[in-house]
Write an enzyme that holds these catalytic residues in place. Structure first.
Site: not given
Ligand code: BGC
Length: 687
Positions: A230
């Protein structure tokens, strides 16, 4: 050696390292001299997010408006695996159409608490329902030479302290509740990528967890794709490099300083991490690229924002709407006879797509309920709208002058203005109208990333308004529009008709209008339990949310999540898991175990449409306390059909803390229309 292995031998260490960390906020570096392209990502999961500049959270797209698809909750509420597959096809085609390689979705974390800010992205409290919806969704996505990225692995069930919270969970709960969705994504959906969670799992960051990433994901489930962090979920070069983390992504633009950038190069050079570990990761990336046809001349092209995709969005929305209550058959309204209609509530005229965190979308249009209903009713009916209460308004930052962060700071929020006049106006009008629909609930200032709600109470003093409106118009229809359960206890008993809609995409307003006006028979079912009060949910009843001062959250409720807890503790929910009414009625009869063979126990039952219109019915089969199989079919009125279910050993199994066991002997089977509306009971003998 195959092509990929040869390619690996030709890469320098620096090139390899470039391929396994972000060189942009949504892309890795390619190796142009060898024809290796960068890997391009996009959120996810309700559509393809707008374009950002490579190194800044500044929107820069011109032609990047896409189809806004129903949310995870809405999709799960359809209980329709075919629709899940179709939604996947649209999402994949649109991601590819926008030139992406990996779409960051679906989000499938268990709804452990109704307060989790990201529940709207997630599907259900039930692992079986999640698994059944997720696998076809992923297959649909990946048909377009795009990778799904199932997230967030694992036990990411709250936003409070999401970057640090350490989840303490027993093995039985982990295996029975929190992992089956991911396992199905890997084994049945064949997902090409998995996103690790931010939180810690048993003392280690999920992105460093050899238990999750190596032992379970790769060794047990045979995952052959790539693990993506993530954004910002890697915290240590060596730990993550030695675990099965393949690609480090983050939200800052110091790309060379990412843990998997210069620090990793240094770690390999001084022997703290082996080059063999790097090669494994690069091979995973190269194999992924090969699966996506990125090296071939005939990769699928995709397309976005086309009429067929909007139709698919409508079809999913249409089956996602849930009729919770319909006393005296108040619904559907008769569109032909309706001359005057009053619609009250902020959600009738609010657009939801643009905010909420990483799931936000840039859309060409979104039909809100007021437009959907007015458009369907046409010129013969006078539709009056009264907002009734004031909610925040917002404005998107000007991308040319503001840098934005992914954490919902891309909007300027204006607090609600005093709204006594709005309230009095709505109450007066409600007394003057025979037909009134209230459309309220939550919006993405409550259902949003990074924050959990503080309670289940409806914001903006909606309870008080609803009570006053019902006092002057007892036949008012209530539509709740939200991503997670709200407390309806103050008025649910008094209201005659209640409809529920999750965020249902660009066509949600049309679908809702069709259900309210009878063009469509509702067939959605709750993918989660709606409780009377917050403390009825297990995590809250034991005070294990959002965790203690020590930074740990203990899932002491074990596997008693959602309806399993309500059943075990004998708590009456407001509306049970699986509940959803239709404008017709169905009956179940003739439970039979008609055969035992090497494939399992074969059960049949008869379902009949005994009402007076065609409809769709979802028959749910529970083994003991657990939903194990469901079938959704269309049935014309007066017709009946025999449904067949095959139960395999897995359907009888539970986890004993060490392994799966399927006890021999008699098992109770319950078949019905919700976890609390069981119409048939019997036993099967598992031998
Ligand atoms: C989120 C993810 C997301 C990623 C990219 C993170 O803050 O938890 O679900 O895909 O950001 O934007």
């Amino acid at each position: 050696m195959n092509k990929i292995e040869i390619l690996l031998t030709r890469l320098t260490l620096e090139e390899k390292i470039g391929m396994i960390h972000g060189a942009g906020i949504f892309e890795t570096a390619g190796v142009p001299r060898l024809g290796i392209p960068p890997l391009k990502f996009s959120d996810g999961p309700m559509g393809v997010r707008n374009e950002f500049m490579r190194d800044r959270w500044v929107p820069c797209g011109k032609n990047d408006a896409i189809t806004y698809l129903p949310s995870g909750g809405a999709l799960a509420a359809t209980w329709n695996v075919e629709l899940a597959y179709k939604q996947g096809q649209v999402l994949g085609a649109e991601a590819r159409g926008r030139g992406k390689d990996v779409i960051l979705g679906p989000g499938i974390n268990i709804k452990r608490t109704p307060l989790c800010g990201r529940n709207f992205e997630y599907m259900s409290e039930d692992p079986h329902l999640i698994a059944q919806i997720t696998a076809p969704l992923i297959r649909g996505i990946q048909e377009s030479d795009v990778a799904a990225c199932v997230k967030h692995f694992a036990v990411n069930n709250q936003e409070t302290k999401r970057m640090t919270i350490d989840v303490k969970i027993d093995e039985k709960a982990l295996r029975e509740i929190y992992l089956p969705g991911f396992e199905a994504a890997v084994k049945e959906g064949k997902t090409h990528t998995v996103m690790c969670a931010y939180n810690k799992f048993r003392g280690h960051y999920a992105g460093h967890s050899t238990e999750l990433l190596d032992r379970i994901l790769r060794d047990e489930w045979g995952f052959e794709g790539a693990v993506v962090s993530d954004w910002g979920a890697v915290h240590d070069t060596e730990e993550a490099a030695k675990a099965g983390m393949d690609i480090e992504m983050s939200y800052t633009s110091d790309f060379d300083d990412y843990y998997f950038a210069k620090p990793l190069l240094a770690a390999v050079c001084d022997g703290r991490v082996s080059e063999a570990d790097i090669d494994k990761k690069v091979l995973n990336v190269l194999r992924l690229m090969e699966k996506l046809n990125m090296f071939s001349g005939n990769r699928k092209r995709g397309c976005y924002n086309i009429p067929e995709h909007r139709k698919a969005a409508y079809n999913v929305a249409a089956e996602s709407i849930i009729l919770l209550k319909n006393e005296g058959n108040l619904l559907p309204l008769n569109a032909e006879k309706l001359k005057k209609l009053l619609i009250v509530g902020d959600n009738a005229a609010r657009f939801h797509a643009e905010i909420g965190g990483s799931a936000e979308l840039k859309v060409l249009y979104e039909i809100h309920p007021l437009l959907g209903i007015s458009g369907r009713l046409g010129g013969n009916c006078e539709v009056t709208y009264a907002r009734g209460y004031a909610a925040e308004t917002y404005e998107l930052f000007d991308p040319n002058t503001h840098d934005i962060s992914p954490e919902l700071n891309n909007v300027i929020i204006y607090p609600p203005k005093p709204d006594e006049d709005l309230r009095e106006e709505a109450i007066k009008l409600a007394g003057e109208h025979e037909n009134v629909i209230f459309i309220g609930g939550l919006n993405h200032l409550q259902d949003r990333e990074c924050f959990d709600r503080e309670d289940m109470i409806l914001p903006y003093r909606q309870d008080e308004l609803i009570e006053r409106l019902l006092a002057v118009n007892p036949n008012m229809i209530i539509v709740m529009h939200a991503g997670s359960p709200v407390d309806m206890s103050r008025w649910a008993n008094r209201a005659k008709a209640i409809m529920w809609s999750y965020y249902a995409g660009c066509e949600g307003g049309h679908a809702l209008a069709d259900v309210l006006l009878g063009g469509l028979n509702p067939s959605g079912h709750l993918p989660e339990t709606f409780a009377v009060k917050l403390t009825d949910y297990a995590a809250h009843s034991i005070g294990e949310f959002p965790g203690g001062e020590d930074g740990k959250v203990r899932y002491l409720e074990g596997d008693k999540v959602g309806y399993r807890h309500f059943d075990a503790a004998d708590i009456e929910p407001l509306f049970p898991f699986g509940h959803g009414l239709s404008y017709t009625q169905f009956e179940l009869s003739e439970f039979k175990v008609y055969k035992y063979d090497i494939f399992g126990s074969h059960i049949s039952c008869k379902v009949e449409n005994i009402g007076n219109c065609d409809g769709k019915v979802t028959v749910q089969l529970y083994v003991g306390e657990n939903l194990r199989v469901f079938k959704k079919i269309t049935l014309s009125y007066g017709k009946q059909e025999t449904l067949k279910f095959t139960l395999t050993p897995a359907h009888f199994a539970h986890h004993d803390g060490e392994k799966w066991v399927a006890p021999l002997g008699k098992h109770e089977i319950r078949i019905g229309f919700s976890s609390r509306d069981i119409r048939l009971k019997g036993t099967v003998n598992y031998e």
